[in-house]
Design a protein around this motif. Sequence first.
Motif, short mmCIF file in Angstrom:
data_model
loop_
_atom_site.label_atom_id
_atom_site.label_comp_id
_atom_site.label_asym_id
_atom_site.label_seq_id
_atom_site.Cartn_x
_atom_site.Cartn_y
_atom_site.Cartn_z
N PRO A 48 9.02 -15.47 8.95
CA PRO A 48 7.36 -15.13 8.74
C PRO A 48 7.39 -13.55 8.35
O PRO A 48 6.35 -13.21 7.64
N ASN A 49 8.28 -12.79 8.75
CA ASN A 49 8.30 -11.49 8.55
C ASN A 49 9.02 -10.99 7.29
O ASN A 49 10.47 -11.14 7.36
N LEU A 50 8.40 -10.38 6.17
CA LEU A 50 9.23 -10.02 5.14
C LEU A 50 9.01 -8.38 4.88
O LEU A 50 7.80 -7.77 4.54
N LEU A 51 10.05 -7.78 4.28
CA LEU A 51 9.98 -6.60 3.66
C LEU A 51 10.60 -6.68 2.26
O LEU A 51 11.67 -7.03 1.86
N LEU A 52 9.58 -6.29 1.34
CA LEU A 52 9.88 -6.35 -0.06
C LEU A 52 10.31 -5.17 -0.76
O LEU A 52 9.57 -4.14 -0.56
N ASN A 53 11.65 -4.79 -0.84
CA ASN A 53 12.26 -3.48 -1.24
C ASN A 53 11.86 -3.88 -2.85
O ASN A 53 12.83 -4.49 -3.52
N LEU A 54 10.93 -2.89 -3.40
CA LEU A 54 10.80 -2.89 -4.91
C LEU A 54 11.36 -1.88 -5.75
O LEU A 54 11.03 -1.71 -6.80
N GLY A 55 12.44 -1.35 -5.10
CA GLY A 55 13.22 -0.07 -5.58
C GLY A 55 13.49 -0.13 -7.10
O GLY A 55 13.91 0.69 -7.88
N GLN A 56 14.11 -1.45 -7.45
CA GLN A 56 14.51 -1.64 -8.79
C GLN A 56 13.68 -2.44 -9.60
O GLN A 56 14.38 -3.13 -10.72
N VAL A 57 12.28 -2.40 -9.43
CA VAL A 57 11.56 -3.16 -10.24
C VAL A 57 11.46 -2.21 -11.36
O VAL A 57 10.92 -1.18 -11.52
N GLY A 80 3.33 -14.07 10.40
CA GLY A 80 4.04 -12.84 10.36
C GLY A 80 3.34 -11.90 9.43
O GLY A 80 2.23 -11.70 9.69
N TYR A 81 4.33 -11.03 8.94
CA TYR A 81 3.86 -9.92 8.38
C TYR A 81 4.79 -9.40 7.03
O TYR A 81 5.73 -9.92 7.09
N MET A 82 3.83 -8.85 6.14
CA MET A 82 4.57 -8.28 5.05
C MET A 82 4.32 -6.89 4.74
O MET A 82 3.46 -6.41 4.95
N ALA A 83 5.48 -6.29 4.30
CA ALA A 83 5.34 -4.86 3.80
C ALA A 83 6.25 -4.55 2.65
O ALA A 83 6.91 -5.56 2.30
N ILE A 84 5.97 -3.38 1.92
CA ILE A 84 6.88 -3.20 0.83
C ILE A 84 7.48 -1.85 0.93
O ILE A 84 6.78 -1.03 1.48
N CYS A 85 8.54 -1.64 0.26
CA CYS A 85 9.20 -0.41 0.53
C CYS A 85 9.70 0.18 -0.94
O CYS A 85 9.75 -0.81 -1.85
N ARG A 86 9.84 1.37 -1.09
CA ARG A 86 10.44 2.09 -2.50
C ARG A 86 9.70 1.73 -3.80
O ARG A 86 10.39 1.46 -4.63
N SER A 87 8.57 1.46 -3.63
CA SER A 87 7.84 1.26 -4.70
C SER A 87 7.95 2.24 -6.13
O SER A 87 7.77 3.45 -5.92
N PRO A 88 8.39 1.70 -7.24
CA PRO A 88 8.69 2.72 -8.18
C PRO A 88 6.98 3.09 -8.83
O PRO A 88 6.26 2.14 -8.39
N ASP A 89 7.00 3.87 -9.76
CA ASP A 89 5.98 4.34 -10.52
C ASP A 89 4.98 3.20 -10.75
O ASP A 89 3.86 3.10 -10.81
N VAL A 90 5.82 2.32 -11.60
CA VAL A 90 5.17 1.30 -12.23
C VAL A 90 4.29 0.33 -11.64
O VAL A 90 3.46 -0.13 -11.59
N VAL A 91 4.74 0.00 -10.19
CA VAL A 91 4.17 -0.78 -9.20
C VAL A 91 3.14 0.11 -8.60
O VAL A 91 1.94 -0.55 -8.47
N THR A 92 3.39 1.40 -8.18
CA THR A 92 2.14 2.31 -7.40
C THR A 92 1.12 2.27 -8.47
O THR A 92 -0.16 2.20 -7.99
#
Length: 119
Positions: A48-57, A80-92
């Motif tokens: 239920p807990n996810l960390l989405l690493n978006l660094g390569q999007v 659960g809980y969800m967070a994101i990390c390493r967001s590239p500029d295109v996502v931000t």
Amino acid sequence: MSFELKIRDAITPQGQRLAIVPIAGRLDSIVTMDVRNKIQQIVDFGYPNLLLNLGQVTSFDSSGIGVLVSTMRKCKAAGGYMAICRSPDVVTIALEACGMEPLFPSFDDEETAIANFPA
């Protein structure tokens, strides 16, 4: 188009189990349904807990935002809980443009995100 997710297991300092989900390439309308289905499988498997690493999007549009929203809802529904990390500029830039950036807890790297996952 087939989309493959290779998750890793992690434990937070509070002892919670979470899945780190690296997403690479496109997170747009071309792969949206496949990504949603794969994420649902991960949650159904007991994460239920996810960390989405978006660094390569490399490509992100409103469909990608929809994936983030639906993933957050799935995690909350599963307790659960969800967070994101390493967001590239295109996502931000996309999240800022639609005013949704504050909805998604975002961290610079996986280690910081894991250390700050809520109890």
